[in-house]
Design an enzyme around this catalytic site. Structure first.
Site, PDB file in Angstrom:
ATOM      1  N   HIS A  62       0.826  -1.205   0.000  1.00  0.00           N
ATOM      2  CA  HIS A  62       0.000   0.000   0.000  1.00  0.00           C
ATOM      3  C   HIS A  62       0.871   1.269   0.000  1.00  0.00           C
ATOM      4  CE1 HIS A  62      -3.682   2.313   1.187  1.00  0.00           C
ATOM      5  NE2 HIS A  62      -2.765   3.117   1.716  1.00  0.00           N
ATOM      6  N   GLU A  63       1.754   1.358   0.978  1.00  0.00           N
ATOM      7  CA  GLU A  63       2.562   2.579   1.089  1.00  0.00           C
ATOM      8  C   GLU A  63       3.505   2.725  -0.103  1.00  0.00           C
ATOM      9  OE1 GLU A  63       1.540   4.705   3.136  1.00  0.00           O
ATOM     10  OE2 GLU A  63       0.339   3.367   4.402  1.00  0.00           O
TER      11      GLU A  63
HETATM   12 ZN    ZN Z   1      -3.076   5.199   1.916  1.00  0.00          ZN
END
Ligand code: ZN
Length: 502
Positions: free
Chosen positions: A265-266
């Site tokens: 995600h990051e």
């Molecule tokens: Zn996010």
């Protein structure tokens, strides 16, 4: 004439950008390595830098330069870099001059104090100790909104900060439409026996978990020459400059999915920032546009790619070889079902793709109610439990996994923080459709662990532009239409229809 003025504007903006970069370093350190004892001084230092940055930006000289440059900007094509810089700076300038510098430093200091209190109170399940501080956050959030009178809903100005052009009313409509489609899918899935995700809940040593995640995002194209990963309480990405875009994660040794998917995600947020045009670095143009578009990129790499069958056809054998005792006897099919288990649950960041948006919607509603004054902070923990019960049919055993789970209200304003997550999911499906249309070979490449075509397309279509276009301009340019929920629903129906034989 305008050349010299433009240069002066850029010089001033780059100085302000340097101050903001320093704030970001202090914030990153605060959330990763800083010992608790440093909190007070750190809060003061960040507040001072933010105040200085704000004062410099709202200097009347900046306004004069913008006035003088207006005819030049208008003579340029809309998508010319200079025109975009002047347009965006004007927008932010008009916004910033309405907020006093003293307020900025007060808010900043309050936010960093409350963040440190939250890191201590959450493990102790101690909402009571944070209540007065959170009431102050609400008060400050209202004050901030009220620097922009004339709104329809008090949340509107706060939403506009992060998702330019959006209003509470529009968001409500979009959410209601999406919700109508999601609830029957969730119901149909939960009527079936739950997927078995016990394979994710064995013991997975931290170092190997981290190493595997790093290998994947290296393949994605996250550039470690211009980035790094560290550990924190609540994962985030931060841009210090285009040459230094950092990510953070947290590891649960008894749950494989947490660190892995937060890393994917990051990395999506970070690749967006790393992919912005280097010529924009330090200028307001230089970072990703709305929080919704930002989230669309993190969710693309976390979910659409990272939880896809094709992806795991390539990566599962290597994951098995890292964890032979835990996964050696677990089939790809079982693993794929486990990481895509749909189940109404307590924690937003761990939620599956289908129920995730229900978590966001209830927080968004709370933000509106708190700002309106129809819900009091003291009643928030109980309201939280009640809403989880009615929307998701679950109840957290305590506030730690209830109202205390997200960092947002405990490190920033109340309002304008959550809508971006669902807007991002909606846009991620729209952008991905456009990517597949341009390059149908993307799916086959993912199954070979190759991401160059997708990453390149995202970079060309979205990343490089930074904040040059608003979210709706970008959507229009890239997909040919405005915000539409259908592609997300189609994606969820196809994927989960197959997984759950709906
Ligand atoms: Zn996010």
């Amino acid at each position: 004439m305008s050349e010299a003025r433009l240069q002066e504007l850029k010089d001033r903006l780059i100085e302000i950008g340097s101050l903001n970069s320093a704030v970001a370093v202090l914030g990153w350190d605060q959330a990763t390595y800083m010992p608790g004892g440093g909190a007070e001084m750190r809060g003061r230092a960040m507040a001072l830098l933010e105040k200085l940055s704000h004062e410099r930006f709202t200097d009347a000289a900046v306004g004069k330069l913008l006035d003088a440059l207006e005819p030049y900007a208008e003579s340029m094509p809309y998508d010319h870099d200079d025109a975009a810089l002047i347009r965006l700076t004007r927008r932010e300038y008009e916004r910033s001059v309405k907020v006093p510098a003293s307020f900025i430093s007060q808010l900043s200091e309050h936010n960093s104090n409350l963040y440190m209190l939250w890191t201590r109170a959450r493990p102790l399940n101690d909402f009571a100790s944070l209540q007065p501080q959170l009431e102050k956050t609400l008060d400050l959030s209202r004050q901030l909104a009220n620097f922009f009178p004339g709104y329809q809903h008090i949340a509107d100005p706060l939403i506009d900060f992060s998702d330019e052009g959006m209003k509470a009313e529009t968001v409500r409509e979009v959410f209601a439409k999406l919700r109508q489609e999601l609830v029957p899918i969730v119901r149909a899935i939960t009527e079936q026996p739950p997927a078995d995700d016990s394979c994710l809940r064995l013991t997975y040593p931290e170092d190997q978990q981290l190493a595997f995640g790093l290998d994947v995002i290296k393949d994605y194209g996250y550039d470690f020459e211009r980035g790094r990963q560290d550990k924190t309480h609540h994962p985030f990405e931060t841009r210090l400059s285009v040459g230094d875009v950092r990510i953070t994660t947290r590891v649960k040794e008894n749950y494989l999915a947490d660190a892995l998917f937060s890393t994917l995600h990051e990395s999506g947020h970070a690749m967006y920032e790393q992919g912005t045009n280097p010529a924009y670095d330090g200028l307001p143009l230089g970072s990703g546009t709305s929080s919704g578009v930002h989230e669309s990129q993190s969710r693309t790499w976390e979910n659409i790619v990272g939880r896809s069958r094709a992806f795991w056809e390539h990566y599962y054998p290597s994951l098995q070889s890292v964890f032979p005792d835990q996964l050696g006897d677990v089939s790809l099919d079982t693993f794929y079902r486990a990481i895509n288990k749909v189940e109404p649950s307590l924690i937003r960041t761990d939620a599956d793709e289908v129920t995730y948006n229900l978590h966001v919607m209830l927080r968004f509603d709370f933000e509106l109610q708190l700002l309106e004054g129809t819900l009091a902070i003291k009643d928030l923990p109980e309201a939280w439990h009640a809403r989880y019960q009615s929307d998701l049919g679950v109840r957290a055993p305590d506030d730690r996994d209830g109202v205390l789970q997200d960092v947002h209200w405990f490190g920033g304003i109340i309002g304008g923080s959550f809508q971006g997550y669902t807007l991002g999911n909606i846009m991620s499906a729209q952008f991905y459709d456009a990517a597949l249309k341009a390059h149908p070979e993307i799916s086959a490449e993912i199954a070979r662990g190759q991401f160059g075509t997708l990453h390149g397309w995202l970079k060309d279509s979205i990343y490089q532009h930074g904040s040059k276009y608003t979210a709706s301009e970008l959507l229009e340019r890239v997909t040919g239409s405005g915000l539409q929920t259908e592609p997300l629903i189609r994606y969820l129906r196809a994927k989960y229809g197959e997984l759950y034989s709906l």
